[in-house]
Design a protein around this motif. Structure first.
Motif, short mmCIF file in Angstrom:
data_model
loop_
_atom_site.label_atom_id
_atom_site.label_comp_id
_atom_site.label_asym_id
_atom_site.label_seq_id
_atom_site.Cartn_x
_atom_site.Cartn_y
_atom_site.Cartn_z
N PRO A 1 52.53 62.78 23.07
CA PRO A 1 52.78 64.01 22.30
C PRO A 1 51.76 65.08 22.65
O PRO A 1 50.59 64.78 22.93
N ARG A 2 52.21 66.30 22.67
CA ARG A 2 51.35 67.45 22.94
C ARG A 2 51.39 68.38 21.75
O ARG A 2 52.43 68.94 21.41
N GLY A 3 50.30 68.52 21.04
CA GLY A 3 50.27 69.35 19.84
C GLY A 3 50.71 68.56 18.62
O GLY A 3 50.56 67.34 18.54
N SER A 4 51.27 69.26 17.67
CA SER A 4 51.63 68.67 16.38
C SER A 4 53.06 68.16 16.38
O SER A 4 53.90 68.58 17.19
N PHE A 5 53.32 67.25 15.43
CA PHE A 5 54.68 66.86 15.11
C PHE A 5 55.20 67.79 14.01
O PHE A 5 54.52 68.00 13.00
N TYR A 6 56.38 68.33 14.21
CA TYR A 6 57.00 69.18 13.19
C TYR A 6 58.12 68.39 12.52
O TYR A 6 59.07 67.94 13.18
N LEU A 7 58.00 68.21 11.21
CA LEU A 7 58.99 67.47 10.44
C LEU A 7 59.77 68.43 9.56
O LEU A 7 59.18 69.30 8.88
N GLY A 8 61.09 68.31 9.58
CA GLY A 8 61.95 69.07 8.67
C GLY A 8 62.32 70.45 9.16
O GLY A 8 63.30 71.02 8.68
#
Length: 1233
Positions: A416-423
Motif C-alpha cells: 500500500p502507498r499512503g492511506s486506506f480510504y474506507l467508505g
C-alpha cells in the motif's frame, strides 16, 4: 464545548433505570439554548442507540428561550443507564446551553447470560402440560442474528419455538398437528428487524385458544394458530436458550442463542429467578451466568452517500509483505465504495465496492489494465457481513463471511502507498477518485494489517481522518418495518428511502394506494367502454381489492352482473325439514366486496324461480316455512321473489293471479301438476342470496326444480351524489378523517364564487385542507408535523365558470399530489426522515371550516375519501344553508354526453364537448368511421416530441418506484384481410407499439420499449378476426401491466418485460406504414400490406386521429395517403353483428324453451302490455317534440337547437390539436359527467 465540533452531554444514572421522559432548559440568564437534539441511550456507555419516536423521527423538540422548560414524554420508555444529548440546532444569536432533567423509575432486573452452548430447562411437575392460555414475556439482547430463545413440543404434534433468524424474531406455534418435526412446511410468524444490535428488545407472547398476539418492541402481529386444537400440550419441559438433543447434553438441534435474557416469565413464573436460586424445576445445561457480560462492539455510521469517508494510515505491514484489511459491514444500499488504496509500484490502484448488491474487487494498472473479481451476494440485506481483503505473495484474495475466497493473480508483489480510504474519498484527494457513491451504512471490527482500529482515537482526531461519520452507534433503520406499502405490495429499501413493488396487486402509486381499476361498471361506461368482463374495485383505494364482473351496458342502464357457482336449474327430491336440501352459493366476490357493490348501487335484484309438484313453500300446519333462503349476512328469510320482506308470500299474491287464491303461492296449492313461483328479490340489504334450503320433497310424487339467478345491480350512487351550498357560513360535517398514513380525496365542483374551502379537518397541530384559493387556483395543504406543505395547481382559464371541475388530492408517506381536471399533475416529495402520521381530532368539514369563514358557495358532488363515498345528499337534508342535489342540466345521473364527452352548461340548455372523444354527434355517441384500401393511411404527427409520462414538479422525486408510463388505446375495425396493419405508434428513440392481424387472422400487440431487447408480443385470442364482422379492441398499460380486451371477452392481463415509458413520440399511423426501419419481420410484412376495411372510433390517449383526419385535412399534423372515405361502416357492421347475435339468441331460446301454455299466455300478455305502453310513450314523445319545435321556431337563433348545430359531429375538435399530453387515467375522471 466551544472547541468540540460534535459536542454532547452525557448523563450516568448509576444503575439501570426505566426512563419515561426528559426535559431541557437553556443556560440561565443567557441567549444560549438548544432548539432540537438527538437522544441516545446505552447500557455500558460504549455502544449507543438513537431513540426514535413512534413514526421513526429521531429529533426531539428543544427550547425557544433559556428559561422555559420543555418536556418530551417517551411513548415507549427505555431501560438504560446512560443517556446522551446531542444538539442538532441552537439559538443562532447565542450558543449551545443545555440543562437536562430525566424522569423515570427503577425496576427489578433478573438477567441470565448464554454463551451459545448453554440453555435452561424448565421441567413440569407432571408428564405433560396442557394450557389453553399462555403468556410469555422476556427481554433480550445479542450481537448474533441467529439463535433459539424458547422451545417446547408435545407428542401429539404441538410445538412452540421462539427463534432469532436473520435478525428477526420467528414464532412457530402449532396446536394438535402430527406433521413431522421441523418439516419444510412450517411457516413462522415474523416480527421485528435488526434485533442483533446489542441493545435490549422486549418480547411479549399472548395466546388464548388459537388467537395469538406477538409483540416485539412496538410492533405487534395478530394471528391464528395452525392445527385443530385449542390447547397447547408440551411434554416434560420447556427449554430456553436452545433445543438440547435428548440423551446428549450439550448437543443442540438448532443454533443456540448467544446473548442475555432479562425478566423471563412463563405464565407468571420467573424462570431466571428459579434458576438463580437453584430450584429443582430448573435444569441448567452448559455455562449459564446471572450477569450480562456480552462484549460491546463499537461501530461507526457512514451518513452521507456523497461525502462520508474514513482514512486510516497503513502502519505495521505484515512480515511477509503485502497487506490486509478486515471489517464487518451492514447496509441497505446496493452500491457504495468500501475500500480504496494506491499500491506500490505505481500507478496501480485497488478498489473494493458494493456493486449491484455484490462485492466487487477491482485492480487498476497502467493504461487500461484492469482485473476484477466478485464475491458474496446480496450483502445489502441489513445484516452484518464479514469482509476480508488480503494481498500475499502474487495474489489478492477477497473473502465474504464463510464463503470460499475469490482471487486476483498479480505479476509482482504490491504494497500500500499512503492511506486506506474506507467508505468514500475526500473531495480534495488526488489519490482517491472514483465514480462510485460513498458507502452508507455501518462498519465495526476494522483491522488494518491485523491491528485493530481504535475508533475513539479516530473520533478525537488522534488517528486518521474522517467526514460525515457518527461514532459509537450503528444508526441503521429498517424503513420497511412496518411495511408502509399497501395492498400486500413488497417493500424495498435503501439507507435513506424505501420503494414499493406494486406488481400483481391491482394498485399503483408510490405506496400502491391507488386502484388501477374503475369503481363500477357505470364508471367504465363513462370512459367509453362497451359491454364485457371487467375488474372493478368497489372501494377504490380501500382494503377490499378488485373483483371481476360482467358489465352489461344497455342504452338506459348499466348492469353489473355477478354470477355464482350454481347457474343451472337444480332438481330436488327426498328432502324434509329434518334432512333438507341445502345449496350454498359462492360468488366471484367476497362477502365484503358484495356488500360494497350492493350498497354502492342504486338498485339490485336477483331472480328466484321455483318449479314444484307437490312441494310447498309455506303451507304448513303451524305456519312455519318449509323452504327458505339466507341473505348475505346468513339471516334466514322466508319471503319469496317479488314480495315484501318479512311476509311469507310470493309474487302471485301481490299480483293477485295465484292458481288458487286460497293460497299466497302457486306451489302452496300442493297439486299433482307442475306449478311455478318466480319473482325478483330486490330488497338491497338482503342481497345476494347466500344459501337456499328446500324441505318438502319427501312425499310420493314430490319434486322441485329451482334456479337462483346472478346478482344484478345498476347505477352508481356516488357519481351523482351532490350538495349545493348557498351560505358562506354553512357546511356539512362528518366523522374525523381516518388518514394517518395515506389519504386520497376526489370530488367535482362547480361555482361562480372566486374562492372557498372545499373541505378541512384539523387536529391539535396537524391539518388537511383543499380549497379554491383564487378563481383559477386550487390549493391542497396539510401539516403532519414537519411544517405546512402546500401544493397548488393554476388553470389558464377561470375555474369559477359554473362548469364541473374535477379535483383529486393524495397524500402518503412518500409524496403528495394534486390533480385538477386535465392540468399537469403536481407532486411534492415528503422529507425522508420526517413525521409520517397525520393526527386529526376534529370533525371533517365539507363546504366550509370550523370558523365558519371562507366557506364554499356552489355545488360539490361525488366526494370520495380513501375509497369511501360520502352521502352528501342525506346530510344536506338536515343542514341549513345546504340543499341536496345540484341544479342544472349537467347535474343529473342520466348520461347526456357519452364516450368521454363533456357536458357543458348553457343558460338555456347544454352542449356536449366531444373534443376529447373519438366519437362525434351532438351527444358524442356517433361512430366516426373511415373506409381504407390497401394504399390508404392516416398519420398523426404530434406537435412536439413528448412523453406520455407526467412531468413531475421540481420538488418531485426523480427516483420514484411508481412507473406512471401508460397508454390507453381503443378502436373498432371490420376487415377480411390478413395479414393487416391496424395501428402503429413510433418514437424518435426507435421504440414502437404495433397492433396487427397475423397471417391466421389473430390479433397481435407488439411492444418494443427497450431497443436492446426483443419486443414483447401478445395474442389475446387465437380466433380469426378477419371475418368481416365488427370487432372492438381496448388496450391499457400501466407500467409493466398490460390489459387487453377484444369484443366482450374478459380483460386479459399480461406482463411486459419493461415498464419504460415511450420517449419522444413521433407519430401514430393507421393503415399502411412506409417507415419500417425498426419493425420486426412480421410487423414489417403486415405494415407493407396495409389495411383494407373499416376503422372506427380510434383513440390513443387523448388523440382521436380519425376525427383529426376528417376535420383538419389541411393541418400539418395530419398526413393522408391514398383514398380515404368517411362512412358509417362501423355503425352498419355493429348493427349486423347485433342482429346476428339476436338471431343466435333466439335460436338458443327456441332450443331451450319448455313450459306450459299458461306460461306462453302470460308472456304474450306481457308483450302486449309492453307494446301498448311503448305506443303511448311514442305518442307523448311525438307531442313534446312537436311543441318543442314550435317553441324553437319562435325562439330565434339563440335556441339550444342552434347550439347543437354549432357543436355537431366534430364539436371544436381543433382544440384537440393544441392540448398538452396528460395522464390518461386521471383525465378520464374529468368525464364523469
Amino acid at each position: 464545548m466551544v472547541t468540540d465540533q460534535e459536542p454532547w452531554l452525557q448523563v450516568d444514572l448509576r444503575e439501570q433505570m426505566e426512563v419515561t421522559a426528559v426535559a431541557t432548559q437553556g443556560r440561565y440568564d443567557s441567549w444560549d439554548w438548544v432548539s432540537a437534539y438527538l437522544l441516545l441511550y446505552s447500557d455500558t456507555g460504549r455502544s449507543w442507540k438513537q431513540y426514535r419516536q413512534e413514526d421513526g423521527v429521531g429529533g426531539l423538540v428543544g427550547n425557544v428561550n433559556s428559561e422555559a422548560v420543555v418536556q418530551n414524554k417517551l411513548p415507549h420508555p427505555v431501560r438504560t443507564r446512560f443517556l446522551r444529548f446531542v444538539p442538532l440546532y441552537w439559538n443562532p444569536s447565542g450558543w449551545m446551553g443545555l440543562r437536562v432533567e430525566v424522569f423515570g423509575c427503577s425496576y427489578k432486573s433478573y438477567v441470565a447470560d448464554f454463551d451459545g452452548r448453554s440453555s435452561l430447562l424448565y421441567r413440569f411437575n407432571q408428564k405433560s402440560m396442557s394450557t389453553v392460555k399462555d403468556v410469555i414475556s422476556l427481554r433480550f439482547k445479542s450481537h448474533q442474528a441467529e439463535g433459539v430463545l424458547l422451545h417446547g413440543e408435545g407428542q401429539r404434534g404441538d410445538y412452540i419455538t421462539l427463534e432469532l433468524h436473520r435478525g428477526r424474531l420467528d414464532l412457530y406455534l402449532n396446536l394438535d398437528d402430527s406433521r413431522p418435526r421441523f418439516s419444510s412446511r412450517r411457516v413462522p410468524v415474523t416480527v421485528g428487524s435488526l434485533l442483533d444490535d446489542q441493545h435490549w428488545h422486549s418480547v411479549h407472547v399472548e395466546r388464548f385458544n388459537r388467537q395469538v398476539n406477538l409483540t416485539v418492541d412496538a410492533h405487534t402481529q395478530h394471528f391464528q394458530t395452525k392445527g385443530e386444537g385449542q390447547s397447547l400440550e408440551v411434554n416434560y419441559e420447556l427449554s430456553f436458550g436452545g433445543i438440547p438433543l435428548p440423551g446428549k447434553p450439550g448437543t443442540f438441534l438448532r443454533k443456540n442463542f448467544r446473548g442475555c435474557l432479562e425478566n423471563l416469565y412463563y405464565n407468571g413464573i420467573n424462570i431466571i429467578d428459579l434458576a438463580k436460586r437453584r430450584k429443582p424445576q430448573i435444569h441448567s445445561v452448559g455455562n449459564v451466568t446471572f450477569s450480562c457480560s456480552q462484549p460491546q462492539l463499537v461501530s461507526c455510521t457512514f451518513l452521507s452517500s456523497s461525502s462520508s469517508f474514513l482514512s486510516l494510515p497503513s502502519v505495521a505491514p505484515v512480515a511477509t509483505g503485502g497487506f490486509s484489511v478486515r471489517f464487518q459491514l451492514r447496509t441497505w444500499n446496493p452500491d457504495g465504495l468500501l475500500v480504496s488504496a494506491q499500491l506500490e509500484p505505481p500507478p496501480q490502484k485497488l478498489e473494493l465496492r458494493v456493486s449491484n448488491s455484490w462485492l466487487r474487487l477491482t485492480l487498476l494498472g497502467a493504461g487500461r489494465q484492469k482485473s476484477e473479481v466478485s464475491a458474496g451476494r446480496r450483502v445489502n440485506d441489513g445484516l452484518w457481513h464479514s469482509v476480508g481483503l488480503e494481498a500475499r505473495d502474487l495474489q489478492i484474495s477477497l473473502t465474504v463471511d464463510n464463503e470460499p475466497s475469490s482471487t486476483i493473480q498479480l505479476w509482482e508483489r504490491v504494497q500500500p502507498r499512503g492511506s486506506f480510504y474506507l467508505g468514500g474519498c475526500p473531495p480534495s484527494s488526488a489519490d482517491c477518485q472514483t465514480q462510485t457513491p460513498s458507502f452508507q451504512g455501518c462498519m465495526q471490527l476494522i483491522f488494518i494489517n491485523s491491528h485493530p482500529t481504535n475508533l475513539s482515537h479516530v473520533q478525537q482526531r488522534l488517528l486518521g481522518n474522517y467526514n460525515k461519520l457518527q461514532f459509537d452507534t450503528c444508526n441503521i433503520k429498517d424503513r420497511c418495518l412496518p411495511n408502509l406499502c399497501e395492498h400486500g405490495a413488497r417493500c424495498f429499501q435503501t439507507w435513506s428511502s424505501f420503494s414499493c413493488d406494486c406488481s400483481g396487486t391491482g394498485y399503483s402509486g408510490a405506496t400502491c394506494h391507488n386502484s388501477i381499476y374503475e369503481p363500477s361498471c357505470e364508471a367504465y361506461k363513462l370512459t367509453g367502454s362497451s359491454s364485457g368482463f371487467y375488474f372493478i374495485d368497489p372501494d377504490g383505494s380501500g382494503p377490499l381489492g378488485p373483483v371481476q364482473v360482467y358489465c352489461n351496458m344497455t342504452e338506459k342502464k348499466v348492469w353489473t352482473v355477478l354470477p355464482h357457482n350454481s347457474t343451472a336449474p337444480i332438481t330436488v327430491q327426498s328432502s324434509s325439514l329434518q334432512q333438507p336440501h341445502i345449496m350454498r352459493f359462492n360468488y366471484s366476490a367476497s362477502a365484503k366486496q358484495l356488500r360494497a357493490i350492493v350498497s354502492g348501487s342504486e338498485q339490485c335484484q336477483q331472480e328466484v324461480a321455483y318449479n314444484c309438484r307437490k312441494s310447498r313453500l309455506f303451507n304448513s300446519k303451524d305456519g312455519s316455512p318449509l323452504s327458505w333462503w339466507l341473505d348475505r349476512e346468513g339471516e334466514r328469510r322466508s319471503y319469496w321473489g317479488g314480495f315484501l320482506p318479512g311476509v311469507q308470500q310470493c309474487s302471485c299474491s301481490l299480483e293477485e293471479n295465484c292458481v288458487d287464491m286460497n293460497y299466497f303461492c302457486n306451489c302452496d296449492a300442493d297439486t299433482d301438476t307442475w306449478a311455478n313461483d318466480t319473482g325478483i328479490l330486490s330488497y338491497k340489504d338482503h342481497l345476494p342470496v347466500s344459501q337456499i334450503v328446500i324441505g318438502d320433497t319427501d312425499r310420493m310424487g314430490s319434486q322441485a326444480v329451482y334456479h337462483v339467478g346472478p346478482l344484478r345491480c345498476y347505477g352508481d350512487r356516488s357519481i351523482w351524489n351532490a350538495a349545493s351550498f348557498y351560505q358562506e357560513s354553512s357546511y356539512l360535517y362528518f366523522p374525523t378523517l381516518q388518514a394517518e398514513l395515506a389519504s386520497d380525496i376526489s370530488f367535482y365542483f362547480k361555482t361562480s364564487a372566486p374562492s372557498g374551502v372545499f373541505l378541512e379537518n384539523q387536529g391539535l397541530k396537524d391539518f388537511i385542507r383543499v380549497e379554491l384559493s383564487s378563481p383559477s387556483v386550487v390549493t391542497f395543504s396539510f401539516d403532519v408535523g414537519n411544517g405546512p406543505a402546500v401544493l397548488s395547481v393554476k388553470s389558464h382559464l377561470p375555474l369559477n365558470d359554473r362548469q364541473w371541475h374535477y379535483v383529486r388530492a393524495e397524500r402518503n408517506v412518500k409524496e403528495a399530489s394534486l390533480q385538477v381536471d386535465q392540468l399537469p399533475l403536481r407532486f411534492l416529495q415528503a422529507p425522508a426522515d420526517g413525521h409520517l402520521r397525520l393526527r386529526l381530532s376534529s370533525q371533517l368539514f365539507v363546504g366550509g371550516t370550523a370558523s365558519q369563514q371562507r366557506g364554499f358557495l356552489g355545488c360539490i358532488r361525488s366526494l370520495t375519501i380513501n375509497g369511501v363515498s360520502f352521502d352528501l345528499e342525506e346530510r344536506a337534508k338536515m343542514t341549513p344553508g345546504v340543499s341536496a342535489g345540484c341544479p342544472g342540466y349537467c347535474s343529473g345521473s342520466s348520461s347526456l354526453c357519452h364516450n368521454r364527452g363533456r357536458c357543458i352548461e348553457k343558460s338555456n340548455g347544454y352542449i356536449c364537448d366531444c373534443s376529447q372523444s373519438a366519437y362525434g354527434g351532438t351527444t358524442c355517441n356517433q361512430e366516426v368511421s373511415v373506409s381504407f384500401d390497401r394504399e390508404s393511411s392516416v398519420t398523426y404527427t404530434f406537435q412536439e416530441p413528448f412523453s406520455v409520462m407526467q412531468n413531475r414538479s421540481s420538488q418531485a422525486s426523480s427516483a420514484s418506484a411508481d412507473s406512471r408510463a401508460r397508454e390507453d388505446v381503443a378502436f373498432s375495425f371490420v376487415t377480411s384481410q390478413r395479414p393487416a396493419m391496424l395501428l402503429a405508434v413510433g418514437t424518435f428513440s426507435l421504440q414502437y407499439i404495433a397492433v396487427i392481424l397475423a397471417r391466421n387472422g389473430s390479433i397481435q400487440i407488439w411492444y418494443h420499449l427497450q431497443t436492446d431487447r426483443s419486443p414483447d408480443v401478445f395474442s389475446p385470442t387465437p380466433s380469426n378476426l378477419a371475418d368481416g364482422r365488427l370487432h372492438r379492441v381496448r388496450i391499457h398499460r400501466v407500467g409493466k401491466n398490460l390489459y387487453i380486451q377484444t369484443d366482450q371477452d374478459v380483460h386479459g392481463k399480461y406482463i411486459l418485460s419493461s415498464d419504460a415509458e415511450l420517449i419522444l413520440i413521433r407519430s401514430l399511423t393507421l393503415g399502411k406504414v412506409t417507415r419500417m426501419e425498426t419493425f420486426g419481420e412480421e410487423v414489417a410484412h403486415a405494415a407493407s400490406k396495409g389495411f383494407t376495411g373499416c376503422l372506427s372510433s380510434v383513440q390513443f390517449n387523448h388523440v382521436a386521429p380519425l376525427k383529426a383526419a376528417l376535420t383538419n385535412r389541411g393541418s400539418s399534423l395530419v398526413t393522408i395517403r391514398g383514398p380515404l372515405v368517411q362512412s358509417n361502416c362501423g355503425t352498419l357492421a355493429e348493427s349486423h353483428t347485433l342482429q346476428d347475435q339476436a338471431v343466435n339468441s333466439d335460436e338458443d331460446k327456441k332450443q331451450g324453451a319448455s313450459g306450459t301454455q299458461k306460461d306462453l299466455a302470460v308472456i304474450a300478455g306481457v308483450v302486449t302490455a309492453v307494446v301498448f305502453i311503448a305506443v303511448c310513450a311514442l305518442a307523448v314523445v311525438s307531442r313534446l317534440i312537436y311543441q318543442q319545435r314550435r317553441a324553437q321556431r319562435s325562439g330565434g337563433s339563440s335556441s339550444i337547437k342552434d347550439e347543437h348545430r354549432h357543436t355537431s359531429m366534430y364539436t371544436d375538435y381543433r382544440t384537440e390539436l393544441h392540448l398538452h399530453h396528460h395522464s390518461v387515467r386521471d383525465s378520464v375522471k374529468e368525464y364523469y359527467i
